[in-house]
Motif scaffolding. Structure first.
Motif, PDB file in Angstrom:
ATOM      1  N   LEU A  90       0.824  -1.207   0.000  1.00 20.42           N
ATOM      2  CA  LEU A  90       0.000   0.000   0.000  1.00 20.42           C
ATOM      3  C   LEU A  90       0.855   1.252   0.000  1.00 20.42           C
ATOM      4  O   LEU A  90       1.944   1.304   0.575  1.00 20.42           O
ATOM      5  N   VAL A  91       0.356   2.243  -0.706  1.00 17.12           N
ATOM      6  CA  VAL A  91       0.956   3.574  -0.731  1.00 17.12           C
ATOM      7  C   VAL A  91      -0.169   4.579  -0.541  1.00 17.12           C
ATOM      8  O   VAL A  91      -1.349   4.222  -0.496  1.00 17.12           O
ATOM      9  N   LEU A  92       0.193   5.847  -0.444  1.00 14.79           N
ATOM     10  CA  LEU A  92      -0.792   6.899  -0.188  1.00 14.79           C
ATOM     11  C   LEU A  92      -0.873   7.843  -1.379  1.00 14.79           C
ATOM     12  O   LEU A  92       0.145   8.229  -1.956  1.00 14.79           O
ATOM     13  N   VAL A  93      -2.100   8.190  -1.744  1.00  9.58           N
ATOM     14  CA  VAL A  93      -2.347   9.123  -2.841  1.00  9.58           C
ATOM     15  C   VAL A  93      -3.369  10.150  -2.364  1.00  9.58           C
ATOM     16  O   VAL A  93      -3.936  10.011  -1.275  1.00  9.58           O
ATOM     17  N   GLN A  94      -3.612  11.164  -3.184  1.00  4.22           N
ATOM     18  CA  GLN A  94      -4.452  12.268  -2.716  1.00  4.22           C
ATOM     19  C   GLN A  94      -5.919  11.910  -2.604  1.00  4.22           C
ATOM     20  O   GLN A  94      -6.629  12.422  -1.740  1.00  4.22           O
ATOM     21  N   PRO A 239      17.460  11.150  -2.601  1.00  7.67           N
ATOM     22  CA  PRO A 239      18.327  10.330  -1.759  1.00  7.67           C
ATOM     23  C   PRO A 239      17.817   8.901  -1.657  1.00  7.67           C
ATOM     24  O   PRO A 239      16.606   8.662  -1.714  1.00  7.67           O
ATOM     25  N   PRO A 240      18.719   7.924  -1.525  1.00  7.32           N
ATOM     26  CA  PRO A 240      18.290   6.529  -1.386  1.00  7.32           C
ATOM     27  C   PRO A 240      17.479   6.329  -0.116  1.00  7.32           C
ATOM     28  O   PRO A 240      17.646   7.042   0.876  1.00  7.32           O
ATOM     29  N   SER A 241      16.594   5.364  -0.159  1.00  8.51           N
ATOM     30  CA  SER A 241      15.729   5.097   0.987  1.00  8.51           C
ATOM     31  C   SER A 241      16.539   4.565   2.155  1.00  8.51           C
ATOM     32  O   SER A 241      17.604   3.962   1.996  1.00  8.51           O
ATOM     33  N   ASN A 242      16.004   4.796   3.369  1.00  9.34           N
ATOM     34  CA  ASN A 242      16.683   4.311   4.571  1.00  9.34           C
ATOM     35  C   ASN A 242      16.413   2.832   4.827  1.00  9.34           C
ATOM     36  O   ASN A 242      16.892   2.258   5.786  1.00  9.34           O
ATOM     37  N   ARG A 243      15.613   2.195   4.003  1.00 11.57           N
ATOM     38  CA  ARG A 243      15.403   0.747   4.097  1.00 11.57           C
ATOM     39  C   ARG A 243      15.115   0.210   2.708  1.00 11.57           C
ATOM     40  O   ARG A 243      14.808   0.964   1.787  1.00 11.57           O
ATOM     41  N   GLU A 249       6.993   1.189  -4.121  1.00 16.25           N
ATOM     42  CA  GLU A 249       6.975   2.053  -2.939  1.00 16.25           C
ATOM     43  C   GLU A 249       7.764   3.328  -3.173  1.00 16.25           C
ATOM     44  O   GLU A 249       7.310   4.427  -2.815  1.00 16.25           O
ATOM     45  N   ILE A 250       8.924   3.193  -3.759  1.00 15.29           N
ATOM     46  CA  ILE A 250       9.780   4.365  -3.988  1.00 15.29           C
ATOM     47  C   ILE A 250       9.109   5.358  -4.929  1.00 15.29           C
ATOM     48  O   ILE A 250       9.182   6.576  -4.742  1.00 15.29           O
ATOM     49  N   SER A 251       8.419   4.844  -5.940  1.00 16.31           N
ATOM     50  CA  SER A 251       7.769   5.731  -6.908  1.00 16.31           C
ATOM     51  C   SER A 251       6.783   6.672  -6.237  1.00 16.31           C
ATOM     52  O   SER A 251       6.665   7.846  -6.617  1.00 16.31           O
TER      53      SER A 251
END
Length: 415
Positions: A90-94, A239-243, A249-251
């Motif tokens: 899951l990700v978050l959108v408007q 910057p690269p993700s911390n995990r 997810e990154i997108s």
């Protein structure tokens, strides 16, 4: 069955209904009966929202590039526990309309492939389907019906439509359907939403389907173009993700310079809801109040609510009450001013909404559906039975005013 009156007491010793109204941000005297359209959120969540906005402005680059991804993860983890799905899915959108557009615009359609949807789809989503059929080989297939219908019938209608399409050599590529219909407000079974600031929506994509969602909307730094000239290999400047995270997810971590502070309020919203009783208590209260309150309104108005024989359409915090307006009389009034029946339906709907605001300091969502006018009532934790009874009296006055035909004069003047 426990009544809404018996459910008023909350977990923390307070009460649902008007006593909880002070937790929200309403103007004095305003009665919010339309939570189902735009929602609202309590002061406690507003304070958290502003704290994130302040942090954003204090050190913009630091917050956006380094703090936000971690806070966004915390919000997604909190949601994954609530929804019982893996965090990476899951990700978050408007808003939900954005999510629908992301799906439709990512899929690659071939000739003969269909988008299946129902006639009660949210209007903006139907327009998204229309756009896709204009710009790709996709075809649209609509399941036509008028409420009330039974759940079993609707499921069978879906299956029959798929068989019909496949019988003609076609294929259903994707189906779009509501869990709660907007107009009229009915359930097609589903589970509920949170008290978070606008706009915020969950976009859940199972891991097995994430390869289909290559781009956000708008396309941003997370997109990985295919190595086709002139694009070649492109890197993400963020910057690269911390995990370790998936491309999916990154997108969605960054899609442009917008205020995504509402996303970060999800843990606070969940905590606030828990403080007043938790999900089960809130859902039970809202569903009970919506049904009892709307039945009481129908009793006062001498009409009925919109439901099917098994009562499944009203198992949500929105219920539709018929207005005591005679369609034949209204159509004749409109005809005398040069309006056709469709124009009459729209004119009364729009006129009544404005009148609720201007003269009664409230808003109720009215619609013309299946040959008559309805008001869609939304229950929430800050409302109680007395609010529905008050609403019924307001509706009665508005309908008496409608019978005088002033709406027709105004509608004709706008044409």
């Amino acid at each position: 069955m426990t009544s809404a009156q018996e459910l008023l007491k909350t977990k923390n010793g307070g009460r649902f209904g008007r006593e909880l109204r002070k937790e929200f941000l309403f103007e004095d005297g305003y009665v919010n009966l339309n939570h189902g359209s735009f929602g609202t959120y309590p002061r406690a969540v507003r304070d958290v929202l502003r704290s994130f906005q302040d942090a954003h402005e204090a050190r913009p680059d630091d917050f956006i590039l380094y703090d936000y991804p971690k806070l966004n993860d915390e919000a997604r983890i909190a949601l994954s526990k609530l929804l019982n799905v893996p965090t990476p899915s899951l990700v978050l959108v408007q808003n939900a309309t954005t999510a629908i557009n992301i799906v439709l615009r990512n899929l690659i359609f071939s000739p003969g492939e269909h988008i299946l949807y129902t006639s009660t789809i949210y209007g903006a989503c139907e327009k998204a389907i229309a756009y896709i059929t204009e710009t790709t080989p996709a075809l649209a297939a609509k399941i036509e019906y008028t409420f009330p219908v039974e759940d079993d019938w609707l499921v069978a209608a879906f299956a029959a439509k798929i068989d019909e399409i496949e019988g003609k050599g076609g294929k259903v590529k994707v189906a779009v359907f509501d869990t709660v219909v907007s107009a009229p407000g009915v359930r097609l079974p589903f589970e509920r939403w949170l008290h978070v600031p606008r706009g915020c929506a969950v976009f859940h994509v199972p891991l097995r389907n994430q390869h289909l969602i290559r781009s956000t909307l708008p396309t941003s730094h997370g997109f990985q173009p295919k190595p086709i000239p002139p694009f070649g290999s492109q890197t993400n400047p963020l910057p690269p993700s911390n995990r370790e995270k998936s491309d999916f997810e990154i997108s969605f971590e960054f899609i442009g310079t917008v205020d995504t502070s509402p996303y970060l309020c999800i843990p606070a919203a969940i905590a606030w809801r828990e403080s007043i009783g938790g999900e089960d208590a809130i859902i039970t209260y809202c569903q009970t109040l919506a049904l009892e309150g709307s039945k009481r309104m129908a009793e006062i108005l001498g009409t009925e609510i919109l439901d099917n024989k098994t009562g499944t359409l009203t198992k949500c915090p929105m219920v539709n009450v018929a207005l005591p307006l005679d369609p034949k009389t209204m159509f004749e009034l409109g005809k005398s001013k040069g309006l056709d029946e469709q124009e009459v339906g729209t004119a009364i709907k729009n006129w009544s909404k404005r009148l609720f605001l201007d003269e009664y300091n409230t808003f109720m969502f009215t619609m013309f559906y299946a040959g008559r006018w309805w008001v869609r009532m939304s229950a929430q934790v800050y409302l109680e039975m007395a609010d529905f009874e008050w609403a019924a009296e307001v509706v009665k006055k508005v309908c008496k005013t409608a019978e005088k035909g002033g709406w027709a004069v105004k509608a004709k003047a706008r044409l």
